[in-house]
Write a protein that holds these residues in place. Structure first.
Motif, PDB file in Angstrom:
ATOM      1  N   SER A 201       0.858  -1.197   0.000  1.00  0.00           N
ATOM      2  CA  SER A 201       0.000   0.000   0.000  1.00  0.00           C
ATOM      3  C   SER A 201       0.886   1.236   0.000  1.00  0.00           C
ATOM      4  O   SER A 201       2.073   1.181   0.377  1.00  0.00           O
ATOM      5  N   VAL A 202       0.299   2.361  -0.384  1.00  0.00           N
ATOM      6  CA  VAL A 202       1.039   3.633  -0.397  1.00  0.00           C
ATOM      7  C   VAL A 202       1.459   4.004   1.020  1.00  0.00           C
ATOM      8  O   VAL A 202       2.607   4.401   1.263  1.00  0.00           O
ATOM      9  N   THR A 203       0.537   3.888   1.980  1.00  0.00           N
ATOM     10  CA  THR A 203       0.871   4.293   3.346  1.00  0.00           C
ATOM     11  C   THR A 203       1.947   3.384   3.950  1.00  0.00           C
ATOM     12  O   THR A 203       2.815   3.852   4.682  1.00  0.00           O
ATOM     13  N   TYR A 204       1.901   2.088   3.637  1.00  0.00           N
ATOM     14  CA  TYR A 204       2.951   1.173   4.108  1.00  0.00           C
ATOM     15  C   TYR A 204       4.308   1.615   3.554  1.00  0.00           C
ATOM     16  O   TYR A 204       5.309   1.666   4.280  1.00  0.00           O
ATOM     17  N   ALA A 205       4.341   1.937   2.257  1.00  0.00           N
ATOM     18  CA  ALA A 205       5.598   2.370   1.629  1.00  0.00           C
ATOM     19  C   ALA A 205       6.110   3.663   2.268  1.00  0.00           C
ATOM     20  O   ALA A 205       7.291   3.779   2.608  1.00  0.00           O
ATOM     21  N   LEU A 206       5.220   4.642   2.463  1.00  0.00           N
ATOM     22  CA  LEU A 206       5.634   5.920   3.041  1.00  0.00           C
ATOM     23  C   LEU A 206       6.114   5.743   4.484  1.00  0.00           C
ATOM     24  O   LEU A 206       7.068   6.392   4.907  1.00  0.00           O
ATOM     25  N   GLU A 207       5.431   4.875   5.229  1.00  0.00           N
ATOM     26  CA  GLU A 207       5.835   4.610   6.611  1.00  0.00           C
ATOM     27  C   GLU A 207       7.225   3.983   6.681  1.00  0.00           C
ATOM     28  O   GLU A 207       7.926   4.114   7.673  1.00  0.00           O
ATOM     29  N   HIS A 208       7.599   3.281   5.626  1.00  0.00           N
ATOM     30  CA  HIS A 208       8.930   2.666   5.561  1.00  0.00           C
ATOM     31  C   HIS A 208       9.913   3.541   4.774  1.00  0.00           C
ATOM     32  O   HIS A 208      10.866   3.046   4.159  1.00  0.00           O
ATOM     33  N   GLU A 209       9.627   4.852   4.804  1.00  0.00           N
ATOM     34  CA  GLU A 209      10.518   5.870   4.239  1.00  0.00           C
ATOM     35  C   GLU A 209      10.761   5.695   2.746  1.00  0.00           C
ATOM     36  O   GLU A 209      11.835   6.018   2.239  1.00  0.00           O
ATOM     37  N   HIS A 210       9.753   5.199   2.068  1.00  0.00           N
ATOM     38  CA  HIS A 210       9.838   5.112   0.612  1.00  0.00           C
ATOM     39  C   HIS A 210       9.323   6.422   0.010  1.00  0.00           C
ATOM     40  O   HIS A 210       8.169   6.776   0.202  1.00  0.00           O
ATOM     41  N   THR A 211      10.153   7.111  -0.702  1.00  0.00           N
ATOM     42  CA  THR A 211       9.752   8.320  -1.416  1.00  0.00           C
ATOM     43  C   THR A 211       8.952   7.922  -2.659  1.00  0.00           C
ATOM     44  O   THR A 211       8.925   6.733  -3.034  1.00  0.00           O
ATOM     45  N   PRO A 212       8.310   8.881  -3.336  1.00  0.00           N
ATOM     46  CA  PRO A 212       7.682   8.550  -4.623  1.00  0.00           C
ATOM     47  C   PRO A 212       8.661   7.892  -5.598  1.00  0.00           C
ATOM     48  O   PRO A 212       8.298   6.955  -6.312  1.00  0.00           O
ATOM     49  N   GLU A 213       9.913   8.369  -5.595  1.00  0.00           N
ATOM     50  CA  GLU A 213      10.928   7.774  -6.475  1.00  0.00           C
ATOM     51  C   GLU A 213      11.150   6.302  -6.129  1.00  0.00           C
ATOM     52  O   GLU A 213      11.228   5.450  -7.024  1.00  0.00           O
ATOM     53  N   LYS A 214      11.232   6.006  -4.828  1.00  0.00           N
ATOM     54  CA  LYS A 214      11.480   4.633  -4.393  1.00  0.00           C
ATOM     55  C   LYS A 214      10.284   3.735  -4.721  1.00  0.00           C
ATOM     56  O   LYS A 214      10.447   2.576  -5.127  1.00  0.00           O
ATOM     57  N   MET A 215       9.063   4.262  -4.542  1.00  0.00           N
ATOM     58  CA  MET A 215       7.870   3.476  -4.889  1.00  0.00           C
ATOM     59  C   MET A 215       7.893   3.081  -6.367  1.00  0.00           C
ATOM     60  O   MET A 215       7.620   1.934  -6.726  1.00  0.00           O
ATOM     61  N   MET A 216       8.231   4.044  -7.223  1.00  0.00           N
ATOM     62  CA  MET A 216       8.271   3.762  -8.658  1.00  0.00           C
ATOM     63  C   MET A 216       9.437   2.844  -8.997  1.00  0.00           C
ATOM     64  O   MET A 216       9.333   1.996  -9.885  1.00  0.00           O
ATOM     65  N   GLU A 217      10.542   2.998  -8.268  1.00  0.00           N
ATOM     66  CA  GLU A 217      11.697   2.115  -8.471  1.00  0.00           C
ATOM     67  C   GLU A 217      11.307   0.666  -8.157  1.00  0.00           C
ATOM     68  O   GLU A 217      11.670  -0.264  -8.892  1.00  0.00           O
ATOM     69  N   ASP A 218      10.538   0.471  -7.093  1.00  0.00           N
ATOM     70  CA  ASP A 218      10.092  -0.873  -6.720  1.00  0.00           C
ATOM     71  C   ASP A 218       9.202  -1.495  -7.795  1.00  0.00           C
ATOM     72  O   ASP A 218       9.243  -2.702  -8.039  1.00  0.00           O
ATOM     73  N   LEU A 219       8.381  -0.663  -8.430  1.00  0.00           N
ATOM     74  CA  LEU A 219       7.415  -1.170  -9.412  1.00  0.00           C
ATOM     75  C   LEU A 219       7.975  -1.217 -10.835  1.00  0.00           C
ATOM     76  O   LEU A 219       7.610  -2.087 -11.621  1.00  0.00           O
ATOM     77  N   LEU A 220       8.840  -0.255 -11.162  1.00  0.00           N
ATOM     78  CA  LEU A 220       9.252  -0.090 -12.564  1.00  0.00           C
ATOM     79  C   LEU A 220      10.764  -0.073 -12.756  1.00  0.00           C
ATOM     80  O   LEU A 220      11.251   0.145 -13.867  1.00  0.00           O
ATOM     81  N   GLY A 221      11.503  -0.304 -11.670  1.00  0.00           N
ATOM     82  CA  GLY A 221      12.961  -0.158 -11.725  1.00  0.00           C
ATOM     83  C   GLY A 221      13.653  -1.065 -12.721  1.00  0.00           C
ATOM     84  O   GLY A 221      14.715  -0.715 -13.250  1.00  0.00           O
ATOM     85  N   ASP A 222      13.077  -2.232 -13.000  1.00  0.00           N
ATOM     86  CA  ASP A 222      13.705  -3.145 -13.962  1.00  0.00           C
ATOM     87  C   ASP A 222      13.087  -3.002 -15.354  1.00  0.00           C
ATOM     88  O   ASP A 222      13.213  -3.880 -16.197  1.00  0.00           O
ATOM     89  N   MET A 223      12.417  -1.869 -15.586  1.00  0.00           N
ATOM     90  CA  MET A 223      11.801  -1.622 -16.904  1.00  0.00           C
ATOM     91  C   MET A 223      12.332  -0.327 -17.510  1.00  0.00           C
ATOM     92  O   MET A 223      11.583   0.413 -18.154  1.00  0.00           O
TER      93      MET A 223
END
Length: 293
Positions: A201-223
């Motif tokens: 979830s977005v809130t889980y990611a933010l709570e774990h100090e994931h920035t918008p960049e990190k969220m997208m890296e997790d989803l699209l980093g290998d693309m």
């Protein structure tokens, strides 16, 4: 961390994305409207989506409005954003209180219940473009996902989240919009669907100090993900005493004369930012003179 939105592409431009951090936007709205926790969550999700959709606009003068009319106790929500990701909004019933959902979360779906989502794009044409779909869950992210598919024929994944502190201030807020281009290959679609299914979830990611960049890296980093722009976003209302005065003048000479005859000053409230504007009887007389010119 200041509020901002990133936009970019992945998979050789087969995918485009927008991701946002909006804690201050949502906290500002909470303070201005004194919203209950569930109303803050609902408005915060729609404000976050509105800011990202505003940043999709091509021209400086473009404006997008997201409006939800619903049968639930929140009564409805309205959000407006411009191309610079300035966003404002309000809920019809900011005091709505509901017990938590079965999962122990703020029950935004129950607050909205059945209803209609309308997206209005004022992009300088004679008439604004308007698209409308029924709410599918009232959770807002799913409703926008359905809107993009049904009304704009764009396969889209929308994720939005607002997390509250125990004192009812905003702890985290943000979201993302990922869209497939018409020429996206089946392999890319399948790969992304799998990644999104695994995303907590977005809130889980933010709570774990994931920035918008990190969220997208997790989803699209290998693309072959590319970030093209990072833009600030803020809660901003462009109302002013002068603008509101023009609205009062527009009600017509008869109405203004009736207000003057009452002999009392008037107060006009801006729905979007809850600012109160006061006009004396002398102000009203001056407006009447302007209306008769």
């Amino acid at each position: 961390m200041n509020d901002y939105i990133i936009r970019g592409t992945a998979a050789n431009d087969q995918v485009r994305f927008f991701a946002a951090y909006t804690k201050d936007v949502v906290e500002t709205a909470r303070q201005k409207h004194n919203t209950s926790p569930v109303a803050t969550a609902a408005l915060g999700r729609l404000l976050t989506a509105g800011a990202m959709m505003g940043s999709m606009c091509k021209n400086d003068s473009d404006v997008i409005t997201l409006q939800i009319q619903c049968s639930g106790p929140i009564g409805g929500l309205t959000v407006t954003a411009d191309s610079k990701a300035n966003v404002k909004g309000y809920v019809n019933n900011p005091d709505v209180m509901l017990p938590p959902s079965k999962e122990g979360k703020l029950d935004v779906g129950k607050a909205l219940d059945l209803g209609v989502l309308t997206v209005i794009k004022d992009i300088g044409l004679k008439e604004p473009y308007s698209g409308q779909t029924h709410l599918v869950s009232g959770e807002i992210a799913e409703d926008l996902t359905y809107y993009f598919a049904a009304s704009e024929q764009i396969p889209t994944s929308v994720a939005l989240g607002v997390l509250m502190n125990k004192d009812n201030t905003v702890r985290q807020a943000g979201g993302f919009i990922i869209q497939m281009m018409p020429y996206a290959e089946e392999e890319t679609i399948s790969k992304l669907e799998k990644k999104i299914a695994e995303f907590k979830s977005v809130t889980y990611a933010l709570e774990h100090e994931h920035t918008p960049e990190k969220m997208m890296e997790d989803l699209l980093g290998d693309m072959d993900m590319k970030i093209y722009e990072k833009v600030p976003t803020q809660f901003h209302c462009n109302c002013s005493k002068e603008r509101v005065e023009k609205a009062v003048i527009s009600v017509g000479k008869k109405e203004i004369q009736n207000m003057i005859d009452d002999g009392e000053p008037i107060e006009v409230n801006c729905h979007f930012c809850n600012t109160h504007y006061h006009y004396s009887v002398d102000d009203l007389k001056r407006m009447l003179n302007e209306a008769t010119r």
